[in-house]
Structure formats: C-alpha cells, structure tokens
Design an enzyme around this catalytic site. Structure first.
Site, PDB file in Angstrom:
ATOM      1  N   TYR A 149      42.095   6.722 -58.462  1.00 38.18           N
ATOM      2  CA  TYR A 149      41.233   5.757 -59.151  1.00 38.18           C
ATOM      3  C   TYR A 149      41.869   4.381 -59.373  1.00 38.18           C
ATOM      4  O   TYR A 149      41.210   3.476 -59.883  1.00 38.18           O
ATOM      5  CB  TYR A 149      40.759   6.347 -60.487  1.00 38.18           C
ATOM      6  CG  TYR A 149      39.936   7.610 -60.311  1.00 38.18           C
ATOM      7  CD1 TYR A 149      38.713   7.576 -59.636  1.00 38.18           C
ATOM      8  CD2 TYR A 149      40.383   8.840 -60.792  1.00 38.18           C
ATOM      9  CE1 TYR A 149      37.963   8.722 -59.447  1.00 38.18           C
ATOM     10  CE2 TYR A 149      39.635   9.999 -60.611  1.00 38.18           C
ATOM     11  CZ  TYR A 149      38.422   9.936 -59.943  1.00 38.18           C
ATOM     12  OH  TYR A 149      37.679  11.068 -59.752  1.00 38.18           O
ATOM     13  N   ASN A 171      28.271   3.947 -63.038  1.00 34.36           N
ATOM     14  CA  ASN A 171      29.146   4.984 -62.492  1.00 34.36           C
ATOM     15  C   ASN A 171      29.028   6.196 -63.413  1.00 34.36           C
ATOM     16  O   ASN A 171      29.644   6.230 -64.478  1.00 34.36           O
ATOM     17  CB  ASN A 171      30.594   4.501 -62.436  1.00 34.36           C
ATOM     18  CG  ASN A 171      31.508   5.563 -61.836  1.00 34.36           C
ATOM     19  OD1 ASN A 171      31.094   6.703 -61.618  1.00 34.36           O
ATOM     20  ND2 ASN A 171      32.750   5.210 -61.569  1.00 34.36           N
ATOM     21  N   HIS A 214      31.009   3.989 -57.394  1.00 35.77           N
ATOM     22  CA  HIS A 214      32.126   4.932 -57.549  1.00 35.77           C
ATOM     23  C   HIS A 214      33.397   4.279 -57.051  1.00 35.77           C
ATOM     24  O   HIS A 214      33.412   3.651 -55.976  1.00 35.77           O
ATOM     25  CB  HIS A 214      31.882   6.214 -56.752  1.00 35.77           C
ATOM     26  CG  HIS A 214      30.665   6.952 -57.202  1.00 35.77           C
ATOM     27  ND1 HIS A 214      30.654   7.746 -58.315  1.00 35.77           N
ATOM     28  CD2 HIS A 214      29.414   6.990 -56.693  1.00 35.77           C
ATOM     29  CE1 HIS A 214      29.444   8.243 -58.479  1.00 35.77           C
ATOM     30  NE2 HIS A 214      28.662   7.796 -57.504  1.00 35.77           N
ATOM     31  N   SER A 261      36.195   5.940 -56.122  1.00 33.71           N
ATOM     32  CA  SER A 261      36.742   6.699 -54.990  1.00 33.71           C
ATOM     33  C   SER A 261      35.688   6.867 -53.899  1.00 33.71           C
ATOM     34  O   SER A 261      34.481   6.730 -54.158  1.00 33.71           O
ATOM     35  CB  SER A 261      37.224   8.075 -55.463  1.00 33.71           C
ATOM     36  OG  SER A 261      36.132   8.848 -55.922  1.00 33.71           O
ATOM     37  N   ARG A 298      31.400  16.755 -54.444  1.00 26.42           N
ATOM     38  CA  ARG A 298      31.242  15.325 -54.762  1.00 26.42           C
ATOM     39  C   ARG A 298      30.376  14.598 -53.723  1.00 26.42           C
ATOM     40  O   ARG A 298      30.052  13.426 -53.893  1.00 26.42           O
ATOM     41  CB  ARG A 298      32.609  14.633 -54.850  1.00 26.42           C
ATOM     42  CG  ARG A 298      33.443  15.098 -56.009  1.00 26.42           C
ATOM     43  CD  ARG A 298      34.725  14.294 -56.130  1.00 26.42           C
ATOM     44  NE  ARG A 298      35.751  15.063 -56.784  1.00 26.42           N
ATOM     45  CZ  ARG A 298      35.902  15.167 -58.107  1.00 26.42           C
ATOM     46  NH1 ARG A 298      35.098  14.521 -58.911  1.00 26.42           N
ATOM     47  NH2 ARG A 298      36.863  15.913 -58.624  1.00 26.42           N
TER      48      ARG A 298
HETATM   49  C1  DQA Z   1      33.828   8.960 -59.705  1.00 27.43           C
HETATM   50  C2  DQA Z   1      33.718  10.116 -58.702  1.00 27.43           C
HETATM   51  C3  DQA Z   1      33.278  11.385 -59.414  1.00 27.43           C
HETATM   52  O1  DQA Z   1      33.218  12.449 -58.467  1.00 27.43           O
HETATM   53  C4  DQA Z   1      34.265  11.750 -60.494  1.00 27.43           C
HETATM   54  O2  DQA Z   1      33.805  12.899 -61.183  1.00 27.43           O
HETATM   55  C5  DQA Z   1      34.535  10.638 -61.422  1.00 27.43           C
HETATM   56  C6  DQA Z   1      34.727   9.293 -60.874  1.00 27.43           C
HETATM   57  C7  DQA Z   1      34.381   7.672 -59.041  1.00 27.43           C
HETATM   58  O3  DQA Z   1      34.223   6.608 -59.609  1.00 27.43           O
HETATM   59  O4  DQA Z   1      35.013   7.757 -57.977  1.00 27.43           O
HETATM   60  O5  DQA Z   1      34.670  10.813 -62.630  1.00 27.43           O
HETATM   61  O6  DQA Z   1      32.528   8.643 -60.181  1.00 27.43           O
END
Ligand code: DQA
Length: 148
Positions: free
Chosen positions: A22, A73, A99, A101, A110
């Site tokens: 992140y 997000n 997001h 990531s 995901r």
């Molecule tokens: C996220 C991606 C999600 O899968 C994860 O649970 C997060 C962060 C991202 O910003 O990459 O909490 O939303």
C-alpha cells in the site's frame, strides 16, 4: 464543485499497513495532496474514513445532500458489501472506485468488486496516485456533465 473522498476499513493505518503493498504515505498525507489537487481542479474536497460499514453508508447518503461526486475506496468491503453497493445506487451522484493496490494481481477474492457495476469508473494499482487519478477523472466527468 464539491467532492467527498471516502476511505473504508483499515485505510487509517496507511503508512504502516503492509507498505510493500500500500506504500509508505499515510492517510493524512494523501488527503492533503487530494485537497491541494482539488483546489487546482476547482473542487472543494472533503475527506472521511471509517472502519464501519454503516458509517460509510451514512457518509454516502449524506453526500447526496452536499457533494457532486465521490471518490471511494471501500477497502475489504469492496468484495463483500451489498449494502454499500445499494447505497451507491441510491444516491444518484457519480462515484469513482479507487484502490491503491492492483487487486487483479492479488488473491482471487479481490478480483470481485460488488460495487464496480454501480460506479462511474474505477482506478486501481497506482498506489496513492490512484486517488489523484480518480479525482481528476471525477472532476472531468462532472465538468462534462455541466457543459453538455
Ligand atoms: C484496497 C484493496 C482491498 O482488497 C483491501 O481489502 C484494502 C485496500 C486497496 O486500496 O488496494 O483494504 O481497497
């Protein structure tokens, strides 16, 4: 133009939370950059974060009364929350999903977003820059709605 930047669960830990995924910038630093970019783009930006699904729903419903659009997000709720999806459908202002990531390069669970189908668009995988790109896209969209 008024924009809500809404961060979901665990994003308050940015900077220390899995920085290899992140990044090392914390949430306050990201929000500051967004407010500055907003000023350049002619948008008043307000930022909020919650770890609670109901609070995020309240923030989305409230945005309907004052904001022209939302950058959202939803963190882990992205992959699970019908209630957040319903809230986005209900508010009738554009929501851009963001997001940090690249969720498609990560675990299979995901890869599914319950909210994408009801969002105006989404940006993934650019770290903190995903939010900036999403804000640019949203303001562009809002400007084009005004001029057409
Ligand atoms: C996220 C991606 C999600 O899968 C994860 O649970 C997060 C962060 C991202 O910003 O990459 O909490 O939303």
């Amino acid at each position: 133009m008024k924009v809500l930047i809404l961060h979901g669960p665990n994003l308050n830990l940015l900077g220390t939370r899995q920085p290899e995924i992140y990044g090392s910038m914390n949430l306050d630093e990201i929000n500051k950059k967004l407010i500055e970019l907003g000023m350049q783009l002619g948008a008043e930006v307000k930022c909020a974060q919650s770890n609670h699904e109901g609070t995020l729903i309240d923030a989305l419903q409230d945005a309907r009364t004052w904001a022209d659009g939302v950058v959202f997000n939803p963190g882990g709720y992205t992959h699970t929350s019908v209630a957040l999806r319903d809230a986005i459908s209900a508010i009738q202002i554009p929501v851009v999903e963001a997001h940090l990531s690249n969720v498609y390069a990560r675990e299979e669970f995901r890869h599914v977003s319950l909210i994408s189908p009801v969002c105006a668009g989404k940006v993934v995988g650019f770290g903190w820059r995903s939010y900036m790109l999403a804000l640019r896209a949203l303001t562009d969209l809002l400007n084009s709605q005004i001029s057409t």
